[in-house]
Design an enzyme around this catalytic site. Structure first.
Site, mmCIF file in Angstrom:
data_model
loop_
_atom_site.group_PDB
_atom_site.id
_atom_site.type_symbol
_atom_site.label_atom_id
_atom_site.label_comp_id
_atom_site.label_asym_id
_atom_site.label_seq_id
_atom_site.Cartn_x
_atom_site.Cartn_y
_atom_site.Cartn_z
ATOM 1 C CE1 TYR A 72 39.567 45.294 16.148
ATOM 2 C CE2 TYR A 72 38.158 43.594 16.616
ATOM 3 C CZ TYR A 72 39.144 44.320 17.013
ATOM 4 O OH TYR A 72 40.011 43.728 17.928
ATOM 5 N NE ARG A 75 38.586 39.374 13.851
ATOM 6 C CZ ARG A 75 38.846 39.687 15.344
ATOM 7 N NH1 ARG A 75 39.589 40.753 15.628
ATOM 8 N NH2 ARG A 75 38.341 38.808 16.201
ATOM 9 C CD GLN A 106 40.447 32.438 24.998
ATOM 10 O OE1 GLN A 106 41.488 33.161 25.210
ATOM 11 N NE2 GLN A 106 40.510 31.137 24.895
ATOM 12 C CG HIS A 124 38.363 38.163 25.224
ATOM 13 N ND1 HIS A 124 39.174 37.137 24.422
ATOM 14 C CD2 HIS A 124 38.812 38.353 26.511
ATOM 15 C CE1 HIS A 124 40.186 36.981 25.442
ATOM 16 N NE2 HIS A 124 40.172 37.525 26.779
ATOM 17 C CB CYS A 132 30.187 56.556 21.793
ATOM 18 S SG CYS A 132 30.840 58.319 21.615
ATOM 19 C CB CYS A 153 28.477 57.888 19.104
ATOM 20 S SG CYS A 153 27.180 58.099 20.216
ATOM 21 C CB THR A 193 41.959 28.414 23.869
ATOM 22 O OG1 THR A 193 42.374 29.498 24.037
ATOM 23 C CG2 THR A 193 41.863 27.512 24.971
ATOM 24 C CB ALA A 236 35.950 21.838 18.113
HETATM 25 C C1 BV8 Z 1 44.422 42.336 30.738
HETATM 26 C C2 BV8 Z 1 39.445 40.243 21.514
HETATM 27 C C3 BV8 Z 1 44.860 43.613 32.671
HETATM 28 C C4 BV8 Z 1 39.309 41.573 20.553
HETATM 29 C C5 BV8 Z 1 41.266 39.234 22.607
HETATM 30 C C6 BV8 Z 1 52.861 38.652 29.284
HETATM 31 C C7 BV8 Z 1 52.559 37.387 29.846
HETATM 32 C C8 BV8 Z 1 51.274 37.129 30.191
HETATM 33 C C9 BV8 Z 1 50.286 38.049 29.966
HETATM 34 C C10 BV8 Z 1 50.418 39.257 29.412
HETATM 35 C C11 BV8 Z 1 51.782 39.465 29.193
HETATM 36 N N1 BV8 Z 1 51.894 40.787 28.622
HETATM 37 C C12 BV8 Z 1 50.528 41.082 28.571
HETATM 38 C C13 BV8 Z 1 49.624 40.114 29.233
HETATM 39 C C14 BV8 Z 1 48.167 40.112 29.422
HETATM 40 C C15 BV8 Z 1 47.506 40.140 28.006
HETATM 41 C C16 BV8 Z 1 48.068 38.776 27.246
HETATM 42 O O1 BV8 Z 1 47.530 37.586 27.748
HETATM 43 N N2 BV8 Z 1 48.761 38.673 26.174
HETATM 44 C C17 BV8 Z 1 49.095 37.516 25.763
HETATM 45 C C18 BV8 Z 1 49.365 37.828 24.115
HETATM 46 C C19 BV8 Z 1 50.510 37.088 26.347
HETATM 47 N N3 BV8 Z 1 46.231 39.875 28.234
HETATM 48 C C20 BV8 Z 1 45.556 41.305 28.327
HETATM 49 O O2 BV8 Z 1 45.756 42.238 28.066
HETATM 50 C C21 BV8 Z 1 43.928 41.046 29.005
HETATM 51 N N4 BV8 Z 1 43.326 42.149 29.691
HETATM 52 O O3 BV8 Z 1 45.477 41.443 31.350
HETATM 53 O O4 BV8 Z 1 44.121 43.240 31.492
HETATM 54 C C22 BV8 Z 1 43.845 44.765 33.254
HETATM 55 C C23 BV8 Z 1 43.257 44.339 34.427
HETATM 56 C C24 BV8 Z 1 42.429 45.431 34.909
HETATM 57 C C25 BV8 Z 1 42.401 46.646 34.443
HETATM 58 C C26 BV8 Z 1 43.144 46.896 33.091
HETATM 59 C C27 BV8 Z 1 43.969 46.114 32.750
HETATM 60 C C28 BV8 Z 1 42.802 41.088 27.643
HETATM 61 C C29 BV8 Z 1 43.154 39.978 26.758
HETATM 62 C C30 BV8 Z 1 41.998 40.144 25.721
HETATM 63 C C31 BV8 Z 1 42.497 40.576 24.400
HETATM 64 N N5 BV8 Z 1 41.426 40.319 23.354
HETATM 65 N N6 BV8 Z 1 40.295 39.405 21.782
HETATM 66 C C32 BV8 Z 1 39.422 40.739 19.120
HETATM 67 O O5 BV8 Z 1 39.076 39.466 18.968
HETATM 68 O O6 BV8 Z 1 39.951 41.291 18.205
HETATM 69 S S1 BV8 Z 1 42.288 38.118 22.564
HETATM 70 C C33 BV8 Z 1 42.191 37.122 21.126
HETATM 71 O O7 BV8 Z 1 42.980 35.988 21.745
HETATM 72 C C34 BV8 Z 1 40.929 36.618 20.806
HETATM 73 O O8 BV8 Z 1 39.956 37.005 21.781
HETATM 74 C C35 BV8 Z 1 41.323 35.311 20.905
HETATM 75 O O9 BV8 Z 1 40.103 34.546 20.930
HETATM 76 C C36 BV8 Z 1 42.172 35.118 22.111
HETATM 77 C C37 BV8 Z 1 42.906 33.996 22.479
HETATM 78 O O10 BV8 Z 1 43.359 33.261 21.289
HETATM 79 P P1 BV8 Z 1 42.669 31.816 21.016
HETATM 80 O O11 BV8 Z 1 41.061 31.888 21.003
HETATM 81 O O12 BV8 Z 1 43.294 30.917 21.990
HETATM 82 O O13 BV8 Z 1 43.088 31.552 19.607
HETATM 83 P P2 BV8 Z 1 44.392 31.150 18.986
HETATM 84 O O14 BV8 Z 1 44.469 31.515 17.369
HETATM 85 O O15 BV8 Z 1 45.422 31.623 19.666
HETATM 86 O O16 BV8 Z 1 44.451 29.416 19.244
HETATM 87 C C38 BV8 Z 1 43.529 28.842 18.315
HETATM 88 C C39 BV8 Z 1 43.424 27.267 18.823
HETATM 89 O O17 BV8 Z 1 42.673 26.459 18.268
HETATM 90 C C40 BV8 Z 1 45.021 26.717 18.342
HETATM 91 O O18 BV8 Z 1 45.469 25.982 19.628
HETATM 92 C C41 BV8 Z 1 44.649 25.855 17.559
HETATM 93 O O19 BV8 Z 1 45.423 24.384 17.362
HETATM 94 C C42 BV8 Z 1 43.089 25.339 17.775
HETATM 95 N N7 BV8 Z 1 42.125 24.799 16.628
HETATM 96 C C43 BV8 Z 1 42.217 25.387 15.278
HETATM 97 N N8 BV8 Z 1 41.484 24.679 14.757
HETATM 98 C C44 BV8 Z 1 40.900 23.844 15.727
HETATM 99 C C45 BV8 Z 1 41.362 23.881 16.721
HETATM 100 N N9 BV8 Z 1 40.996 23.326 17.849
HETATM 101 C C46 BV8 Z 1 39.819 22.304 17.648
HETATM 102 N N10 BV8 Z 1 39.449 22.189 16.466
HETATM 103 C C47 BV8 Z 1 39.553 22.957 15.263
HETATM 104 N N11 BV8 Z 1 38.863 22.770 14.296
HETATM 105 ZN ZN ZN Z 2 28.684 59.216 22.012
#
Ligand code: BV8
Ligand code: ZN
Length: 246
Positions: A72, A75, A106, A124, A132, A153, A193, A236
């Protein structure tokens, strides 16, 4: 009418516009994406061997808080040097001109707010927030590099990044705003995305069932491409100024 002309026509006539953004909208600001090939080259070797799903989790943090914090902090350093690009600026200009525009992002980089958009929901969390692990205290810190890893903290507890990790729920108010935007918008723009992360990705079918026109801007096909009305293969930073200059 070409797809571009039709998209411009929909956007011009829309009562309200919602935008779902991912890492791709910040790629042209120098911030590597998570999954697309274009982002890989920018990653230094240390991070090549990890996938976001391996580091952005409570278990990874519990196992090795220093490693996760180093990721982090690296980043945060990138984000600190990043500026909003033409895509972010085009969206800010649209809101400035008085159009009803809600951004659901996101991304944790804060670039939409920096560009000037006010109605922004960071589902996100933010890379600038710390929380903390003992008392739950949350604070904003723009300090990079962090003086201590892991940071503490004032209560002495270890701090974690104020972001939503895999397996963690999206903050209620942010998700309510995101769903409301998807259900009420005339047009949903899906920008930079891969649409693989849930529940963010569910905003596309939600908007579709509510009758919105959906326009995707991406360099490649995504998990949402079969659900949208037009999928524009473009950066974009080029497509948004072109679509929104009405
Ligand atoms: C939850 C924060 C429940 C941290 C992030 C199986 C199937 C389906 C879902 C799941 C599964 N197993 C688990 C899950 C759920 C899981 C999930 O979705 N997993 C995925 C991997 C399958 N989700 C979760 O766990 C979520 N929580 O479900 O909780 C719950 C409910 C109640 C109570 C308790 C629990 C939480 C998800 C959040 C995770 N945190 N980030 C950090 O950033 O460090 S996610 C992370 O991925 C980032 O935030 C990022 O933004 C996000 C998504 O990725 P993208 O933004 O799409 O980025 P990516 O690189 O993938 O794609 C970029 C795109 O841009 C590409 O298409 C590329 O072609 C394009 N591009 C590139 N350049 C350009 C462009 N386009 C235009 N112009 C350009 N120049
Ligand atoms: Zn504290």
């Amino acid at each position: 009418m070409t797809p571009r002309e039709e998209c411009r026509c929909w956007l011009r006539g829309a009562s309200s516009i919602a935008v779902l953004t991912g890492a791709g909208i910040s790629a042209e600001s120098g911030i590597p994406t998570f999954r697309s090939s274009s982002g890989e080259s920018a990653l230094p070797p240390l991070w090549k061997k990890f996938r976001p799903e391996e580091l952005a989790t409570p278990a990874a943090f519990a196992r090795d808080p220093v490693l996760v914090w180093r990721w982090y902090d690296w980043r945060r350093g990138l984000v600190a040097r990043a500026k909003p690009n033409a895509g972010h600026v085009a969206l800010a200009e649209l809101e400035r001109r008085g159009r009803r525009l809600t951004i659901v992002t996101q991304n944790v980089d804060g670039l939409h707010g920096l560009a000037g958009n006010r109605d922004v929901h960071e589902i996100h969390g933010s890379i600038w927030m710390l929380r903390c692990t003992v008392c739950g205290n949350e604070w904003n810190s723009m300090e990079t590099p962090l003086p201590h890893i892991p940071p503490a903290c004032p209560c002495g507890g270890m701090a974690r990044p104020g972001v939503v990790w895999f397996g963690e729920g999206i903050p209620g108010p942010a998700w309510l705003a995101a769903e409301t935007a998807a259900v009420t918008c005339g047009v949903l723009l899906v920008v930079g995305t891969s649409a693989v992360v849930y529940p963010a990705s569910s905003l596309v079918p939600i908007a579709r069932s509510a009758g919105a026109r959906i326009i995707e801007i991406n360099l490649e096909d995504t998990a949402a491409s079969n659900l949208v009305d037009h999928s524009l293969r473009a950066r974009a930073g080029e497509a948004l100024p072109d679509l929104l200059d009405f």
